[in-house]
Design a protein around this motif. Structure first.
Motif, PDB file in Angstrom:
ATOM      1  N   ALA A 109      69.055  36.436  23.404  1.00 46.93           N
ATOM      2  CA  ALA A 109      68.572  37.657  22.771  1.00 46.93           C
ATOM      3  C   ALA A 109      69.344  38.853  23.308  1.00 46.93           C
ATOM      4  O   ALA A 109      69.853  38.822  24.428  1.00 46.93           O
ATOM      5  CB  ALA A 109      67.077  37.844  23.030  1.00 46.93           C
ATOM      6  N   ALA A 110      69.428  39.893  22.498  1.00 45.24           N
ATOM      7  CA  ALA A 110      70.064  41.142  22.899  1.00 45.24           C
ATOM      8  C   ALA A 110      69.108  42.295  22.643  1.00 45.24           C
ATOM      9  O   ALA A 110      68.392  42.306  21.631  1.00 45.24           O
ATOM     10  CB  ALA A 110      71.362  41.358  22.132  1.00 45.24           C
ATOM     11  N   GLY A 111      69.112  43.245  23.572  1.00 41.83           N
ATOM     12  CA  GLY A 111      68.220  44.378  23.447  1.00 41.83           C
ATOM     13  C   GLY A 111      68.781  45.594  24.136  1.00 41.83           C
ATOM     14  O   GLY A 111      69.838  45.538  24.761  1.00 41.83           O
ATOM     15  N   THR A 140      63.061  44.013  28.918  1.00 43.23           N
ATOM     16  CA  THR A 140      62.658  42.878  29.744  1.00 43.23           C
ATOM     17  C   THR A 140      61.576  42.034  29.072  1.00 43.23           C
ATOM     18  O   THR A 140      61.397  40.877  29.423  1.00 43.23           O
ATOM     19  CB  THR A 140      62.119  43.338  31.117  1.00 43.23           C
ATOM     20  OG1 THR A 140      61.018  44.215  30.910  1.00 43.23           O
ATOM     21  CG2 THR A 140      63.198  44.020  31.929  1.00 43.23           C
ATOM     22  N   MET A 141      60.872  42.616  28.134  1.00 46.02           N
ATOM     23  CA  MET A 141      59.795  41.891  27.469  1.00 46.02           C
ATOM     24  C   MET A 141      60.304  41.357  26.142  1.00 46.02           C
ATOM     25  O   MET A 141      61.208  41.916  25.526  1.00 46.02           O
ATOM     26  CB  MET A 141      58.602  42.823  27.224  1.00 46.02           C
ATOM     27  CG  MET A 141      58.093  43.505  28.477  1.00 46.02           C
ATOM     28  SD  MET A 141      57.424  42.349  29.674  1.00 46.02           S
ATOM     29  CE  MET A 141      55.931  41.859  28.826  1.00 46.02           C
ATOM     30  N   THR A 142      59.662  40.292  25.697  1.00 46.57           N
ATOM     31  CA  THR A 142      60.088  39.638  24.459  1.00 46.57           C
ATOM     32  C   THR A 142      60.189  40.640  23.313  1.00 46.57           C
ATOM     33  O   THR A 142      61.169  40.642  22.563  1.00 46.57           O
ATOM     34  CB  THR A 142      59.108  38.522  24.094  1.00 46.57           C
ATOM     35  OG1 THR A 142      58.997  37.609  25.190  1.00 46.57           O
ATOM     36  CG2 THR A 142      59.567  37.773  22.860  1.00 46.57           C
ATOM     37  N   HIS A 143      59.195  41.504  23.176  1.00 48.96           N
ATOM     38  CA  HIS A 143      59.186  42.439  22.052  1.00 48.96           C
ATOM     39  C   HIS A 143      60.227  43.544  22.192  1.00 48.96           C
ATOM     40  O   HIS A 143      60.447  44.306  21.254  1.00 48.96           O
ATOM     41  CB  HIS A 143      57.788  43.062  21.884  1.00 48.96           C
ATOM     42  CG  HIS A 143      57.320  43.834  23.083  1.00 48.96           C
ATOM     43  ND1 HIS A 143      56.436  43.336  24.005  1.00 48.96           N
ATOM     44  CD2 HIS A 143      57.628  45.087  23.522  1.00 48.96           C
ATOM     45  CE1 HIS A 143      56.201  44.214  24.939  1.00 48.96           C
ATOM     46  NE2 HIS A 143      56.914  45.292  24.675  1.00 48.96           N
ATOM     47  N   ASP A 144      60.884  43.654  23.352  1.00 49.43           N
ATOM     48  CA  ASP A 144      61.946  44.644  23.537  1.00 49.43           C
ATOM     49  C   ASP A 144      63.258  44.216  22.889  1.00 49.43           C
ATOM     50  O   ASP A 144      64.164  45.026  22.738  1.00 49.43           O
ATOM     51  CB  ASP A 144      62.225  44.867  25.031  1.00 49.43           C
ATOM     52  CG  ASP A 144      61.065  45.515  25.764  1.00 49.43           C
ATOM     53  OD1 ASP A 144      60.948  45.269  26.984  1.00 49.43           O
ATOM     54  OD2 ASP A 144      60.298  46.254  25.122  1.00 49.43           O
ATOM     55  N   PHE A 145      63.373  42.918  22.560  1.00 50.44           N
ATOM     56  CA  PHE A 145      64.636  42.370  22.077  1.00 50.44           C
ATOM     57  C   PHE A 145      64.589  42.192  20.564  1.00 50.44           C
ATOM     58  O   PHE A 145      63.857  41.342  20.058  1.00 50.44           O
ATOM     59  CB  PHE A 145      64.905  41.026  22.750  1.00 50.44           C
ATOM     60  CG  PHE A 145      65.238  41.122  24.209  1.00 50.44           C
ATOM     61  CD1 PHE A 145      64.220  41.217  25.160  1.00 50.44           C
ATOM     62  CD2 PHE A 145      66.554  41.133  24.638  1.00 50.44           C
ATOM     63  CE1 PHE A 145      64.522  41.326  26.510  1.00 50.44           C
ATOM     64  CE2 PHE A 145      66.869  41.223  25.983  1.00 50.44           C
ATOM     65  CZ  PHE A 145      65.849  41.317  26.926  1.00 50.44           C
ATOM     66  N   PRO A 146      65.385  42.960  19.816  1.00 51.18           N
ATOM     67  CA  PRO A 146      65.349  42.863  18.356  1.00 51.18           C
ATOM     68  C   PRO A 146      66.256  41.791  17.761  1.00 51.18           C
ATOM     69  O   PRO A 146      66.087  41.426  16.596  1.00 51.18           O
ATOM     70  CB  PRO A 146      65.827  44.248  17.910  1.00 51.18           C
ATOM     71  CG  PRO A 146      66.734  44.692  19.018  1.00 51.18           C
ATOM     72  CD  PRO A 146      66.170  44.118  20.278  1.00 51.18           C
ATOM     73  N   CYS A 147      67.191  41.287  18.549  1.00 55.63           N
ATOM     74  CA  CYS A 147      68.171  40.337  17.998  1.00 55.63           C
ATOM     75  C   CYS A 147      68.064  39.019  18.752  1.00 55.63           C
ATOM     76  O   CYS A 147      68.199  39.000  19.979  1.00 55.63           O
ATOM     77  CB  CYS A 147      69.591  40.911  18.120  1.00 55.63           C
ATOM     78  SG  CYS A 147      70.849  39.871  17.369  1.00 55.63           S
ATOM     79  N   TRP A 148      67.862  37.917  18.004  1.00 54.78           N
ATOM     80  CA  TRP A 148      67.616  36.604  18.593  1.00 54.78           C
ATOM     81  C   TRP A 148      68.517  35.539  17.992  1.00 54.78           C
ATOM     82  O   TRP A 148      68.834  35.577  16.804  1.00 54.78           O
ATOM     83  CB  TRP A 148      66.158  36.180  18.349  1.00 54.78           C
ATOM     84  CG  TRP A 148      65.191  36.995  19.130  1.00 54.78           C
ATOM     85  CD1 TRP A 148      64.644  38.198  18.763  1.00 54.78           C
ATOM     86  CD2 TRP A 148      64.638  36.680  20.400  1.00 54.78           C
ATOM     87  NE1 TRP A 148      63.797  38.649  19.740  1.00 54.78           N
ATOM     88  CE2 TRP A 148      63.765  37.736  20.750  1.00 54.78           C
ATOM     89  CE3 TRP A 148      64.796  35.618  21.283  1.00 54.78           C
ATOM     90  CZ2 TRP A 148      63.062  37.752  21.959  1.00 54.78           C
ATOM     91  CZ3 TRP A 148      64.092  35.635  22.478  1.00 54.78           C
ATOM     92  CH2 TRP A 148      63.238  36.696  22.810  1.00 54.78           C
ATOM     93  N   GLY A 149      68.886  34.580  18.845  1.00 56.91           N
ATOM     94  CA  GLY A 149      69.522  33.377  18.347  1.00 56.91           C
ATOM     95  C   GLY A 149      68.485  32.484  17.695  1.00 56.91           C
ATOM     96  O   GLY A 149      67.280  32.727  17.766  1.00 56.91           O
ATOM     97  N   GLN A 150      68.959  31.401  17.074  1.00 57.12           N
ATOM     98  CA  GLN A 150      68.067  30.523  16.319  1.00 57.12           C
ATOM     99  C   GLN A 150      67.291  29.562  17.212  1.00 57.12           C
ATOM    100  O   GLN A 150      66.358  28.910  16.749  1.00 57.12           O
ATOM    101  CB  GLN A 150      68.873  29.724  15.267  1.00 57.12           C
ATOM    102  CG  GLN A 150      69.641  28.520  15.820  1.00 57.12           C
ATOM    103  CD  GLN A 150      70.991  28.866  16.401  1.00 57.12           C
ATOM    104  OE1 GLN A 150      71.288  30.012  16.729  1.00 57.12           O
ATOM    105  NE2 GLN A 150      71.826  27.857  16.553  1.00 57.12           N
TER     106      GLN A 150
END
Length: 122
Positions: free
Chosen positions: A97-99, A104-114
Motif C-alpha cells: 500500500a502507498a499513502g 500508519t493506519m489501514t484507512h490512511d492508505f488510499p492505494c492498494w495492491g491486489q
C-alpha cells in the motif's frame, strides 16, 4: 490511474524464504509512505513493515522484526518484502500500500495492491 501489481506469493516450508514485489504505475513511489500489510481470515489487516516517504525510516512489527526486510527500488518504482525464517503463523494474504507522509493506519492508505497469498507449511 495509480496502480499496484503484486507478485511473489506462494507456498513455502517453515524456515524458508519468499520475496514479494509490488510494482507501481501512475505515480512515483518515492514520494509516498509504502507499507506491507497482511491479513488472515477473521482478523484485521495488520501493518508489518513501513518505509517513510523519502526513505528516511523503516519500521517493522515485532512479529516480523529480524526476519522480514522491506526495500524500495525507486528507479524501478517497486517495493519489495524479503521474508526469511518463515513460520506457519506468517500464513496470510499480503498487501502492499502507498499513502501520504505519516500514514500508519489501514484507512490512511488510499492505494492498494491486489493481495498475494503466502502459505507456510510446518
Amino acid at each position: 490511474e495509480a496502480q499496484f501489481v503484486e507478485s511473489g506469493g506462494g507456498l513455502a516450508q517453515a524456515g524458508g524464504s519468499l520475496r514479494l514485489s509490488c510494482a507501481a504505475s501512475g505515480f512515483s513511489l518515492a514520494s509516498y509512505a509504502r507499507g506491507w500489510f497482511r491479513q488472515v481470515p477473521g482478523k484485521e489487516r495488520e501493518l508489518i513493515a513501513l518505509i517513510s516517504s523519502r526513505d528516511t525510516t523503516i519500521d517493522y512489527a515485532d512479529s516480523v522484526k529480524g526476519r522480514f526486510t522491506l526495500s524500495s527500488d525507486n528507479a524501478k518504482n517497486t517495493v519489495y518484502l524479503e521474508m526469511n525464517s518463515l513460520k506457519p503463523e506468517d500464513t496470510a494474504v499480503y498487501y502492499c500500500a502507498a499513502g501520504p507522509f505519516g500514514a500508519t493506519m489501514t484507512h490512511d492508505f488510499p492505494c492498494w495492491g491486489q493481495g498475494t497469498q503466502v502459505t507456510v507449511s510446518s
